[in-house]
Write a protein that holds these residues in place. Structure first.
Motif, PDB file in Angstrom:
ATOM      1  N   LEU A 127       9.677  -2.762  -1.306  1.00 28.28           N
ATOM      2  CA  LEU A 127       9.418  -1.855   0.205  1.00 28.28           C
ATOM      3  C   LEU A 127      10.746  -1.467   0.817  1.00 28.28           C
ATOM      4  O   LEU A 127      11.491  -2.087   0.556  1.00 28.28           O
ATOM      5  CB  LEU A 127       8.986  -3.356   0.779  1.00 28.28           C
ATOM      6  CG  LEU A 127       8.407  -2.869   2.447  1.00 28.28           C
ATOM      7  CD1 LEU A 127       7.214  -1.976   2.486  1.00 28.28           C
ATOM      8  CD2 LEU A 127       8.317  -4.342   3.207  1.00 28.28           C
ATOM      9  N   TYR A 128      10.500  -0.434   1.142  1.00 26.53           N
ATOM     10  CA  TYR A 128      11.746   0.349   1.501  1.00 26.53           C
ATOM     11  C   TYR A 128      11.400   1.050   2.978  1.00 26.53           C
ATOM     12  O   TYR A 128      10.353   1.401   3.187  1.00 26.53           O
ATOM     13  CB  TYR A 128      11.930   1.621   0.595  1.00 26.53           C
ATOM     14  CG  TYR A 128      12.477   1.379  -0.818  1.00 26.53           C
ATOM     15  CD1 TYR A 128      13.946   1.048  -1.071  1.00 26.53           C
ATOM     16  CD2 TYR A 128      11.486   1.146  -1.729  1.00 26.53           C
ATOM     17  CE1 TYR A 128      14.118   0.696  -2.332  1.00 26.53           C
ATOM     18  CE2 TYR A 128      11.768   0.720  -3.111  1.00 26.53           C
ATOM     19  CZ  TYR A 128      13.088   0.589  -3.449  1.00 26.53           C
ATOM     20  OH  TYR A 128      13.533   0.098  -4.719  1.00 26.53           O
ATOM     21  N   GLU A 129      12.524   0.877   3.710  1.00 27.57           N
ATOM     22  CA  GLU A 129      12.563   1.347   5.264  1.00 27.57           C
ATOM     23  C   GLU A 129      12.826   2.952   5.097  1.00 27.57           C
ATOM     24  O   GLU A 129      13.685   3.318   4.557  1.00 27.57           O
ATOM     25  CB  GLU A 129      13.610   0.762   6.001  1.00 27.57           C
ATOM     26  CG  GLU A 129      13.395   1.106   7.492  1.00 27.57           C
ATOM     27  CD  GLU A 129      14.437   0.285   8.455  1.00 27.57           C
ATOM     28  OE1 GLU A 129      14.325   0.648   9.739  1.00 27.57           O
ATOM     29  OE2 GLU A 129      15.142  -0.646   7.840  1.00 27.57           O
TER      30      GLU A 129
ATOM     31  N   ARG B 147      10.428   9.964   8.034  1.00 27.05           N
ATOM     32  CA  ARG B 147       9.267   9.315   8.599  1.00 27.05           C
ATOM     33  C   ARG B 147       8.437  10.593   9.057  1.00 27.05           C
ATOM     34  O   ARG B 147       8.745  11.623   9.441  1.00 27.05           O
ATOM     35  CB  ARG B 147       9.429   8.757   9.947  1.00 27.05           C
ATOM     36  CG  ARG B 147      10.089   7.282   9.514  1.00 27.05           C
ATOM     37  CD  ARG B 147      10.493   6.617  10.869  1.00 27.05           C
ATOM     38  NE  ARG B 147      11.462   5.671  10.433  1.00 27.05           N
ATOM     39  CZ  ARG B 147      11.825   4.577  11.446  1.00 27.05           C
ATOM     40  NH1 ARG B 147      11.820   4.949  12.754  1.00 27.05           N
ATOM     41  NH2 ARG B 147      12.837   3.394  11.012  1.00 27.05           N
TER      42      ARG B 147
ATOM     43  N   ASP C 161       4.476   4.391  10.692  1.00 25.38           N
ATOM     44  CA  ASP C 161       4.655   4.272   9.235  1.00 25.38           C
ATOM     45  C   ASP C 161       6.241   4.262   9.063  1.00 25.38           C
ATOM     46  O   ASP C 161       6.653   5.223   8.878  1.00 25.38           O
ATOM     47  CB  ASP C 161       4.005   5.341   8.558  1.00 25.38           C
ATOM     48  CG  ASP C 161       3.896   4.797   7.128  1.00 25.38           C
ATOM     49  OD1 ASP C 161       4.275   3.909   6.524  1.00 25.38           O
ATOM     50  OD2 ASP C 161       3.251   5.881   6.453  1.00 25.38           O
ATOM     51  N   THR C 162       6.856   3.149   9.141  1.00 24.03           N
ATOM     52  CA  THR C 162       8.342   2.994   9.063  1.00 24.03           C
ATOM     53  C   THR C 162       8.690   2.561   7.549  1.00 24.03           C
ATOM     54  O   THR C 162       9.838   2.757   7.378  1.00 24.03           O
ATOM     55  CB  THR C 162       8.914   2.124   9.986  1.00 24.03           C
ATOM     56  OG1 THR C 162       8.286   0.895  10.093  1.00 24.03           O
ATOM     57  CG2 THR C 162       8.473   2.856  11.321  1.00 24.03           C
ATOM     58  N   HIS C 163       7.871   2.159   6.726  1.00 21.17           N
ATOM     59  CA  HIS C 163       8.096   1.728   5.378  1.00 21.17           C
ATOM     60  C   HIS C 163       7.111   2.312   4.254  1.00 21.17           C
ATOM     61  O   HIS C 163       6.361   3.005   4.729  1.00 21.17           O
ATOM     62  CB  HIS C 163       8.063   0.036   5.341  1.00 21.17           C
ATOM     63  CG  HIS C 163       8.886  -0.690   6.175  1.00 21.17           C
ATOM     64  ND1 HIS C 163       8.888  -0.518   7.738  1.00 21.17           N
ATOM     65  CD2 HIS C 163      10.156  -1.072   6.048  1.00 21.17           C
ATOM     66  CE1 HIS C 163       9.822  -1.451   8.044  1.00 21.17           C
ATOM     67  NE2 HIS C 163      10.599  -1.741   7.003  1.00 21.17           N
ATOM     68  N   GLU C 164       7.908   2.376   3.010  1.00 22.04           N
ATOM     69  CA  GLU C 164       7.046   2.796   2.106  1.00 22.04           C
ATOM     70  C   GLU C 164       7.123   1.843   0.682  1.00 22.04           C
ATOM     71  O   GLU C 164       8.234   1.207   0.534  1.00 22.04           O
ATOM     72  CB  GLU C 164       7.832   4.055   1.525  1.00 22.04           C
ATOM     73  CG  GLU C 164       7.286   4.543   0.200  1.00 22.04           C
ATOM     74  CD  GLU C 164       8.102   5.826  -0.296  1.00 22.04           C
ATOM     75  OE1 GLU C 164       7.422   6.732  -1.185  1.00 22.04           O
ATOM     76  OE2 GLU C 164       9.254   5.862   0.001  1.00 22.04           O
ATOM     77  N   GLU C 165       5.993   1.715   0.477  1.00 25.38           N
ATOM     78  CA  GLU C 165       5.850   0.647  -0.593  1.00 25.38           C
ATOM     79  C   GLU C 165       5.751   1.295  -2.032  1.00 25.38           C
ATOM     80  O   GLU C 165       5.057   2.341  -2.224  1.00 25.38           O
ATOM     81  CB  GLU C 165       4.573  -0.398  -0.453  1.00 25.38           C
ATOM     82  CG  GLU C 165       4.610  -1.382  -1.531  1.00 25.38           C
ATOM     83  CD  GLU C 165       2.981  -2.265  -1.123  1.00 25.38           C
ATOM     84  OE1 GLU C 165       3.233  -3.176  -1.671  1.00 25.38           O
ATOM     85  OE2 GLU C 165       2.396  -1.969  -0.496  1.00 25.38           O
TER      86      GLU C 165
ATOM     87  N   ASN D  54      14.498  -2.560  -4.180  1.00 25.44           N
ATOM     88  CA  ASN D  54      14.300  -3.465  -3.377  1.00 25.44           C
ATOM     89  C   ASN D  54      13.094  -4.490  -4.167  1.00 25.44           C
ATOM     90  O   ASN D  54      12.265  -3.865  -4.762  1.00 25.44           O
ATOM     91  CB  ASN D  54      13.709  -3.033  -2.209  1.00 25.44           C
ATOM     92  CG  ASN D  54      14.989  -2.837  -1.046  1.00 25.44           C
ATOM     93  OD1 ASN D  54      15.927  -2.800  -1.576  1.00 25.44           O
ATOM     94  ND2 ASN D  54      14.699  -2.100  -0.011  1.00 25.44           N
TER      95      ASN D  54
ATOM     96  N   GLY E 177      11.523  -6.332   0.632  1.00 27.79           N
ATOM     97  CA  GLY E 177      12.505  -5.252   1.292  1.00 27.79           C
ATOM     98  C   GLY E 177      13.982  -5.916   0.884  1.00 27.79           C
ATOM     99  O   GLY E 177      14.739  -5.182   1.595  1.00 27.79           O
TER     100      GLY E 177
END
Length: 213
Positions: free
Chosen positions: A104-106, A112, A119-123, A157, A161
């Protein structure tokens, strides 16, 4: 549109324009003004057909001159090749493992999507092979700067995260190859003559299987 269809369409347009010009010449109406539309239309169609044919020929020449795409992974008796010109000999390999990178990455402000402000994170969920070698710096030094930087940028991560320390910068993905992941792993075992030190955990609920999509 395929190159063959482009050529056929261009030939059809050229033929139509030529036939219209011939018909206008052979069947004049007696008044040049009455025949002018036929001459103009025939000439325009002929020019369009010729231009399309020339474009198709140029496109065919460019395709022939373009180098073949670089394979994502090549295995042979002496070693393997991967993205960016990476070449590793089996003699330099200490061990290798299959690692499920579920992280999980911010996202930064630039990354963005303005249409999705929440939607502030990417999996990320991918299957990687991490290869431990005797002299990683010497192997990576042979790559061009952009590829070398990509391999050295190995910050990872976990699914919460939190940072995890990768065991090696030498890595390649096996999710998007032409063969299923299990077959790729079996071929790695066969060519390297060593089993992996670990295998990925089975996917949990909501996660994809290890097979190539």
């Amino acid at each position: 549109m395929s190159l063959v269809r482009t050529v056929l369409l261009a030939a059809g347009v050229l033929l139509a324009g030529t036939l219209l010009l011939v018909w206008t010449i052979l069947e004049p109406r007696g008044n040049i003004l009455d025949d002018l539309p036929g001459y103009v239309a025939g000439a325009l169609l002929s020019l369009a057909g010729v231009a399309a044919l020339v474009g198709a020929v140029v496109q065919a020449v460019r395709r022939r001159r373009q180098p073949a795409p670089e394979p994502a992974l090549v295995l042979d008796d002496s070693g393997f090749s991967a993205w960016g010109g990476l070449r590793v000999r089996w003699a330099d390999v200490i061990s290798w493992e299959v690692y499920r990178h579920h992280g999980l990455y911010e996202l930064t402000a630039e990354e963005r999507d303005p249409d999705e402000p929440d939607d502030t994170h990417e999996e990320v969920d991918e299957l990687l092979v991490l290869v431990t070698v005797r002299h990683p710096d010497a192997i990576l030094r042979r790559l061009d700067p952009e590829a070398r930087e990509a391999y050295l940028d190995v910050e990872m991560n976990d699914e919460h995260g939190r940072r995890v320390e990768p065991r090696s910068p030498i890595r390649f993905g096996i999710d998007d190859l032409d063969a299923p992941a299990d077959e790729v792993i079996a071929e790695l075992e066969r060519f390297s003559r060593m089993p992996p030190t670990s295998r990925p955990a089975r996917p949990g609920p909501g996660q994809s299987d290890t097979g190539v999509r």
